[in-house]
Design a protein around this motif. Structure first.
Motif, PDB file in Angstrom:
ATOM      1  N   PHE A   1       6.512  -6.098  -6.082  1.00 15.47           N
ATOM      2  CA  PHE A   1       6.168  -5.496  -4.631  1.00 15.47           C
ATOM      3  C   PHE A   1       5.940  -6.630  -3.796  1.00 15.47           C
ATOM      4  O   PHE A   1       6.480  -6.832  -2.357  1.00 15.47           O
ATOM      5  CB  PHE A   1       5.141  -4.532  -4.420  1.00 15.47           C
ATOM      6  CG  PHE A   1       5.335  -3.276  -5.391  1.00 15.47           C
ATOM      7  CD1 PHE A   1       6.573  -2.705  -5.691  1.00 15.47           C
ATOM      8  CD2 PHE A   1       4.207  -2.706  -6.355  1.00 15.47           C
ATOM      9  CE1 PHE A   1       6.682  -1.447  -6.409  1.00 15.47           C
ATOM     10  CE2 PHE A   1       4.366  -1.650  -7.021  1.00 15.47           C
ATOM     11  CZ  PHE A   1       5.683  -1.047  -7.182  1.00 15.47           C
TER      12      PHE A   1
ATOM     13  N   SER B   1      13.007   7.735  -6.082  1.00 21.69           N
ATOM     14  CA  SER B   1      12.932   6.678  -5.489  1.00 21.69           C
ATOM     15  C   SER B   1      13.849   5.542  -6.238  1.00 21.69           C
ATOM     16  O   SER B   1      14.425   5.914  -7.314  1.00 21.69           O
ATOM     17  CB  SER B   1      11.475   5.869  -5.997  1.00 21.69           C
ATOM     18  OG  SER B   1      10.333   6.628  -5.216  1.00 21.69           O
TER      19      SER B   1
ATOM     20  N   ARG C   1      12.825   2.530  -0.247  1.00 23.35           N
ATOM     21  CA  ARG C   1      11.923   2.880  -1.393  1.00 23.35           C
ATOM     22  C   ARG C   1      12.187   1.929  -2.670  1.00 23.35           C
ATOM     23  O   ARG C   1      13.234   1.743  -2.925  1.00 23.35           O
ATOM     24  CB  ARG C   1      11.991   4.266  -1.701  1.00 23.35           C
ATOM     25  CG  ARG C   1      11.432   5.117  -0.672  1.00 23.35           C
ATOM     26  CD  ARG C   1      11.368   6.676  -1.179  1.00 23.35           C
ATOM     27  NE  ARG C   1      12.492   6.987  -1.075  1.00 23.35           N
ATOM     28  CZ  ARG C   1      13.113   8.106  -1.563  1.00 23.35           C
ATOM     29  NH1 ARG C   1      12.297   9.140  -1.859  1.00 23.35           N
ATOM     30  NH2 ARG C   1      14.425   8.280  -1.709  1.00 23.35           N
TER      31      ARG C   1
ATOM     32  N   GLY D   1       1.520   1.739  -0.240  1.00 24.73           N
ATOM     33  CA  GLY D   1       2.287   2.463  -1.330  1.00 24.73           C
ATOM     34  C   GLY D   1       1.653   3.550  -2.225  1.00 24.73           C
ATOM     35  O   GLY D   1       0.345   3.907  -1.943  1.00 24.73           O
ATOM     36  N   ASP D   2       2.317   3.964  -3.042  1.00 25.86           N
ATOM     37  CA  ASP D   2       1.635   5.059  -4.176  1.00 25.86           C
ATOM     38  C   ASP D   2       1.668   4.406  -5.457  1.00 25.86           C
ATOM     39  O   ASP D   2       2.984   4.409  -5.975  1.00 25.86           O
ATOM     40  CB  ASP D   2       2.488   6.185  -3.718  1.00 25.86           C
ATOM     41  CG  ASP D   2       1.867   7.451  -4.689  1.00 25.86           C
ATOM     42  OD1 ASP D   2       0.754   7.161  -5.335  1.00 25.86           O
ATOM     43  OD2 ASP D   2       2.367   8.470  -4.612  1.00 25.86           O
TER      44      ASP D   2
ATOM     45  N   MET E   1       8.687   0.856   1.182  1.00 25.22           N
ATOM     46  CA  MET E   1       7.738   1.660   0.852  1.00 25.22           C
ATOM     47  C   MET E   1       7.670   1.553  -0.767  1.00 25.22           C
ATOM     48  O   MET E   1       8.496   1.556  -1.448  1.00 25.22           O
ATOM     49  CB  MET E   1       7.874   3.091   1.162  1.00 25.22           C
ATOM     50  CG  MET E   1       6.783   4.073   0.862  1.00 25.22           C
ATOM     51  SD  MET E   1       5.110   3.623   1.483  1.00 25.22           S
ATOM     52  CE  MET E   1       4.121   5.066   0.749  1.00 25.22           C
ATOM     53  N   VAL E   2       6.511   1.254  -1.170  1.00 20.53           N
ATOM     54  CA  VAL E   2       6.563   1.139  -2.968  1.00 20.53           C
ATOM     55  C   VAL E   2       5.822   2.261  -3.379  1.00 20.53           C
ATOM     56  O   VAL E   2       4.907   2.960  -3.173  1.00 20.53           O
ATOM     57  CB  VAL E   2       5.794  -0.245  -3.233  1.00 20.53           C
ATOM     58  CG1 VAL E   2       6.362  -1.625  -2.526  1.00 20.53           C
ATOM     59  CG2 VAL E   2       4.323  -0.363  -2.779  1.00 20.53           C
ATOM     60  N   TYR E   3       6.496   2.523  -4.852  1.00 17.98           N
ATOM     61  CA  TYR E   3       5.971   3.420  -5.796  1.00 17.98           C
ATOM     62  C   TYR E   3       5.790   2.641  -7.113  1.00 17.98           C
ATOM     63  O   TYR E   3       6.641   1.913  -7.662  1.00 17.98           O
ATOM     64  CB  TYR E   3       6.981   4.688  -5.733  1.00 17.98           C
ATOM     65  CG  TYR E   3       7.003   5.168  -4.424  1.00 17.98           C
ATOM     66  CD1 TYR E   3       6.262   6.481  -4.200  1.00 17.98           C
ATOM     67  CD2 TYR E   3       8.034   4.860  -3.674  1.00 17.98           C
ATOM     68  CE1 TYR E   3       6.569   7.137  -3.060  1.00 17.98           C
ATOM     69  CE2 TYR E   3       8.581   5.593  -2.463  1.00 17.98           C
ATOM     70  CZ  TYR E   3       7.440   6.732  -2.033  1.00 17.98           C
ATOM     71  OH  TYR E   3       7.532   7.270  -1.033  1.00 17.98           O
TER      72      TYR E   3
END
Length: 107
Positions: free
Chosen positions: A42, A104, A30, A86-87, A61-63
């Motif tokens: 990202f 994260s 993350r 991602g979120d 997975m990106v936040y």
């Protein structure tokens, strides 16, 4: 200096972002960018994963969080164009951190 004191927004040059990614080496997991802007960190992280013969959408997975809603939409579009998910949410990290971002790894 006075612009920063008025809450101006700043763009991090791609060369600096690449350098940060090379130092951090985000092979998998993350990634959190609490001031993600248009998502350049990202995208560069995904390029790093590709350069090491891995599949970004399987490995990372990106936040992210960004204070301006229009920039959040731009970031989501940038992620989609590069095949990432991602979120990314709207919010000011000086005052609040999105609950999905907590826990994260920070990049």
């Amino acid at each position: 200096m006075s612009e920063g004191q008025r809450g101006g927004e700043f763009y991090t040059p791609t060369s600096i972002v690449r350098l940060i990614v090379e130092v951090v080496e985000p092979y998998h997991g993350r990634i959190l960018d609490p001031a993600c802007g248009s998502g350049g960190m990202f995208v560069q992280s995904a390029e790093f994963v590709k350069d090491h013969l891995r599949t970004p959408y399987k490995e990372i997975m990106v936040y992210g969080q960004e204070k301006a809603e229009d920039i959040v939409r731009l970031c989501k579009m940038n992620l989609a164009i590069h095949g990432l998910s991602g979120d990314v949410r709207q919010g000011n990290t000086y005052y609040e951190m999105s609950s999905t971002c907590e826990g994260s790894s920070t990049l």
